[in-house]
Enzyme design. Structure first.
Site, PDB file in Angstrom:
ATOM      1  N   THR A 280      -5.539  -0.741   7.774  1.00  0.00           N
ATOM      2  CA  THR A 280      -6.880  -1.197   8.169  1.00  0.00           C
ATOM      3  C   THR A 280      -6.897  -1.390   9.686  1.00  0.00           C
ATOM      4  OG1 THR A 280      -7.057  -2.317   6.045  1.00  0.00           O
ATOM      5  CG2 THR A 280      -8.618  -2.990   7.771  1.00  0.00           C
TER       6      THR A 280
ATOM      7  N   VAL B 116       0.831  -1.211   0.000  1.00  0.00           N
ATOM      8  CA  VAL B 116       0.000   0.000   0.000  1.00  0.00           C
ATOM      9  C   VAL B 116       0.865   1.261   0.000  1.00  0.00           C
ATOM     10  CG1 VAL B 116      -1.622   1.337   1.411  1.00  0.00           C
ATOM     11  CG2 VAL B 116      -1.997  -1.111   1.073  1.00  0.00           C
TER      12      VAL B 116
ATOM     13  N   LEU C 210      -7.258  -0.600  -2.630  1.00  0.00           N
ATOM     14  CA  LEU C 210      -6.593  -1.194  -3.801  1.00  0.00           C
ATOM     15  C   LEU C 210      -6.472  -2.704  -3.654  1.00  0.00           C
ATOM     16  CD1 LEU C 210      -3.529  -2.115  -2.905  1.00  0.00           C
ATOM     17  CD2 LEU C 210      -3.027   0.283  -3.164  1.00  0.00           C
TER      18      LEU C 210
ATOM     19  N   GLY D 293      -7.695 -15.910   0.204  1.00  0.00           N
ATOM     20  CA  GLY D 293      -6.402 -15.894   0.879  1.00  0.00           C
ATOM     21  C   GLY D 293      -5.855 -14.485   0.852  1.00  0.00           C
TER      22      GLY D 293
ATOM     23  N   CYS E  63      -5.139  -9.704   3.338  1.00  0.00           N
ATOM     24  CA  CYS E  63      -6.217  -8.885   3.913  1.00  0.00           C
ATOM     25  C   CYS E  63      -7.455  -9.669   4.334  1.00  0.00           C
ATOM     26  CB  CYS E  63      -6.612  -7.790   2.926  1.00  0.00           C
ATOM     27  SG  CYS E  63      -5.309  -6.552   2.735  1.00  0.00           S
TER      28      CYS E  63
HETATM   29  P1  NAD Z   1       3.159  -4.712   4.194  1.00  0.00           P
HETATM   30  O1  NAD Z   1       3.316  -5.755   5.224  1.00  0.00           O
HETATM   31  O2  NAD Z   1       3.418  -5.041   2.764  1.00  0.00           O
HETATM   32  O3  NAD Z   1       4.064  -3.455   4.547  1.00  0.00           O
HETATM   33  C1  NAD Z   1       4.084  -2.854   5.806  1.00  0.00           C
HETATM   34  C2  NAD Z   1       5.404  -2.105   5.934  1.00  0.00           C
HETATM   35  O4  NAD Z   1       5.408  -1.346   7.146  1.00  0.00           O
HETATM   36  C3  NAD Z   1       6.631  -3.020   6.020  1.00  0.00           C
HETATM   37  O5  NAD Z   1       7.544  -2.685   4.994  1.00  0.00           O
HETATM   38  C4  NAD Z   1       7.214  -2.749   7.406  1.00  0.00           C
HETATM   39  O6  NAD Z   1       8.627  -2.830   7.454  1.00  0.00           O
HETATM   40  C5  NAD Z   1       6.730  -1.332   7.651  1.00  0.00           C
HETATM   41  N1  NAD Z   1       6.717  -0.928   9.064  1.00  0.00           N
HETATM   42  C6  NAD Z   1       6.278  -1.639  10.142  1.00  0.00           C
HETATM   43  N2  NAD Z   1       6.414  -0.899  11.249  1.00  0.00           N
HETATM   44  C7  NAD Z   1       6.930   0.305  10.884  1.00  0.00           C
HETATM   45  C8  NAD Z   1       7.274   1.495  11.588  1.00  0.00           C
HETATM   46  N3  NAD Z   1       7.101   1.605  12.904  1.00  0.00           N
HETATM   47  N4  NAD Z   1       7.783   2.533  10.886  1.00  0.00           N
HETATM   48  C9  NAD Z   1       7.965   2.439   9.544  1.00  0.00           C
HETATM   49  N5  NAD Z   1       7.653   1.350   8.831  1.00  0.00           N
HETATM   50  C10 NAD Z   1       7.137   0.287   9.490  1.00  0.00           C
HETATM   51  O7  NAD Z   1       1.679  -4.146   4.389  1.00  0.00           O
HETATM   52  P2  NAD Z   1       0.586  -3.823   3.271  1.00  0.00           P
HETATM   53  O8  NAD Z   1       0.152  -5.076   2.616  1.00  0.00           O
HETATM   54  O9  NAD Z   1       1.062  -2.668   2.454  1.00  0.00           O
HETATM   55  O10 NAD Z   1      -0.622  -3.346   4.222  1.00  0.00           O
HETATM   56  C11 NAD Z   1      -0.534  -2.155   4.994  1.00  0.00           C
HETATM   57  C12 NAD Z   1      -1.901  -1.877   5.587  1.00  0.00           C
HETATM   58  O11 NAD Z   1      -2.842  -1.621   4.518  1.00  0.00           O
HETATM   59  C13 NAD Z   1      -2.513  -3.033   6.382  1.00  0.00           C
HETATM   60  O12 NAD Z   1      -3.265  -2.506   7.447  1.00  0.00           O
HETATM   61  C14 NAD Z   1      -3.425  -3.713   5.379  1.00  0.00           C
HETATM   62  O13 NAD Z   1      -4.484  -4.397   6.006  1.00  0.00           O
HETATM   63  C15 NAD Z   1      -3.934  -2.537   4.575  1.00  0.00           C
HETATM   64  N6  NAD Z   1      -4.298  -2.848   3.196  1.00  0.00           N
HETATM   65  C16 NAD Z   1      -3.549  -3.711   2.469  1.00  0.00           C
HETATM   66  C17 NAD Z   1      -3.892  -3.972   1.143  1.00  0.00           C
HETATM   67  C18 NAD Z   1      -3.091  -4.948   0.315  1.00  0.00           C
HETATM   68  O14 NAD Z   1      -3.604  -5.366  -0.732  1.00  0.00           O
HETATM   69  N7  NAD Z   1      -1.892  -5.308   0.713  1.00  0.00           N
HETATM   70  C19 NAD Z   1      -5.024  -3.344   0.569  1.00  0.00           C
HETATM   71  C20 NAD Z   1      -5.742  -2.447   1.350  1.00  0.00           C
HETATM   72  C21 NAD Z   1      -5.379  -2.203   2.666  1.00  0.00           C
END
Ligand code: NAD
Length: 427
Positions: A121, A11, A151, A255, A258
């Site tokens: 989220t 994201v 997304l 799967g 999310c």
């Molecule tokens: P991800 O696991 O791919 O990335 C999270 C990133 O945050 C990692 O690179 C991690 O190193 C970093 N991080 C953790 N703690 C940190 C801190 N204190 N300071 C700086 N960086 C830090 O996560 P994602 O898949 O991008 O999802 C992020 C959020 O968005 C989640 O809440 C998820 O539910 C939501 N979301 C995800 C998607 C998806 O398709 N992946 C879609 C919509 C919403």
């Protein structure tokens, strides 16, 4: 505008690169130095179509920078997005420790009047916790608001740049105005609601889509017993506008990073606030049971997996991503092995991500390599590359000829005419 995006995962990178494209000055910030090193060189730590080009354009323009330093990213930022992970805690609720850690880390460097936007989220009540933590570390004025992300991995860039809506959770007109202006280049409907509604909208959307997948899988089970074909059922119900013909995916269940966690989180959240969790618990239970149940059915249909070689196509959780979080293969492969099968596997993008996840799996560089001397070929993920399989060639390299089409990508007769036994889903 000057923007910081905390968390450069799926994201965060898309958010940062997209806002840089629209002329903003953006810092992507992560605590993972390896990730940041790659991103600084405009390389992606994961596969997402079109994203590398977007990141490259941002980096070359000088508008997109990456850092591990909170001072660097936050000091000048007018808008700060938090997009760190929110995995499920042991009790099933969203574990917001990374969100709160980010809030604590950013607080000392906040510019007066900065808007902190929670994109991760999270359940309602998270914003007040963030606010309380930030207040402990700064005397500056700031706002905390929500903008959940909708997304989909695999089409993340397109989805972000062409959203069917932007949801902003705030009751403050000044914040609503700034964030509406920031999102204006997306030319989307901007829905401004209270933060709790924005957060519930994200959970509602994911839980609804998860339940649609669960629902059609239950129908598929019935179709297998009575001669119906679930694909025909889908075609027939889709004409009803209340139902629609889209988003019906009979198969292995949902799967990814999310849906599984968000359904579990919603169930645990419902319980925690004293509401019924029955629906969400049931969706989760049925989904968890889906793959073991299918493996059991296939085991009977192939007269036992013991001693057979099974070639698995697709290791990511869906097509066009290298993300293997909660990928069906994570359950399918160990279950096949527990039944005595030898497993070979191939994926167009997720091979590297998968190698450390399995034991005694032979990873192949192509479909034919994976299928070589196999008894059974299982298509788990509908990558484009798997949509026109050459069954003549497959027949010549495989030892026995069983094709399990978990995603109903082929018509049974089309496969059977090449001398394969066809096993689909709900047909
Ligand atoms: P991800 O696991 O791919 O990335 C999270 C990133 O945050 C990692 O690179 C991690 O190193 C970093 N991080 C953790 N703690 C940190 C801190 N204190 N300071 C700086 N960086 C830090 O996560 P994602 O898949 O991008 O999802 C992020 C959020 O968005 C989640 O809440 C998820 O539910 C939501 N979301 C995800 C998607 C998806 O398709 N992946 C879609 C919509 C919403």
């Amino acid at each position: 505008m000057t923007i910081a995006v905390i968390g450069t995962g799926f994201v965060g990178v898309v958010t940062a690169a997209a806002f840089a494209k629209f002329g903003n000055q953006v810092y992507g910030l992560d605590i993972d130095a390896t990730k940041i090193k790659k991103l600084e060189q405009a390389q992606l730590p994961f596969f997402e179509p079109g994203l590398e080009e977007l990141v490259k354009a941002g980096v070359v323009s000088g508008r997109l920078k990456f850092t591990t330093s909170y001072t660097t990213a936050i000091s000048g930022a007018e808008v700060i997005f938090i997009s760190v992970g929110t995995p499920s805690a042991p009790d099933g609720q969203a574990d917001i420790k990374y969100v709160l850690a980010a809030a604590q880390s950013l607080a000392p460097y906040l510019k007066s009047g900065a808007i902190v936007v929670v994109k991760s989220t999270v359940p309602p009540s998270t914003n007040s916790k963030i606010e309380a933590i930030i207040k402990q570390h700064t005397k500056k004025d700031f706002y905390v608001t929500s903008a959940p992300e909708f997304l989909k991995e695999g089409t993340a860039v397109f989805d972000f740049l062409n959203p069917n809506r932007v949801v902003i959770g705030t009751t403050n007109p000044h914040v609503a105005k700034i964030l509406t202006e920031l999102h204006q280049p997306l030319e989307a409907e901007v829905v401004v609601v209270r933060p709790e509604s924005a957060q519930m909208a994200k959970y509602a959307a994911n839980a609804y889509l998860a339940q649609r997948i669960t629902f059609i899988n239950q129908m598929a089970n019935l179709c297998e017993k009575n001669g119906a074909d679930v694909q025909e059922v889908v075609a027939a119900i889709g004409f009803d506008e209340r139902i629609g013909g889209h988003y019906w995916y009979p198969g292995l269940g949902y799967g990814g990073s999310c849906f599984p966690k968000d359904v579990k989180e919603l169930a645990a959240y419902s319980r925690a606030i004293g509401e019924g969790d029955g629906l969400f618990v049931k969706i989760d239970e049925l989904n968890e049971a889906r793959i073991p149940k299918l493996i059991h059915k296939w085991d009977e249909k192939v007269s036992g997996f013991t001693g057979k070689t099974v070639a698995v196509l697709g290791l990511s959780f869906k097509p066009n991503t290298s993300d293997v979080r909660e990928a069906p293969a994570r359950k399918v492969i160990p279950l096949l092995q527990s039944l005595g099968a030898k497993v070979t596997a191939y994926d167009p993008q997720a091979l590297e991500e998968s190698k450390s996840l399995y034991q005694n799996v032979t990873f192949a560089d192509s479909i034919l390599d994976a299928a070589h001397t196999a008894d059974v070929l299982i298509l788990l993920i509908e990558w484009d590359e798997f949509k026109s399989l050459d069954f003549n060639k497959l027949k010549s390299v495989m030892k026995n000829h069983v094709f399990i089409d978990t995603r109903n990508q082929y018509e049974p007769e089309e496969v059977e005419k090449h001398g394969f036994k066809y096993i689909g889903t709900g047909r």
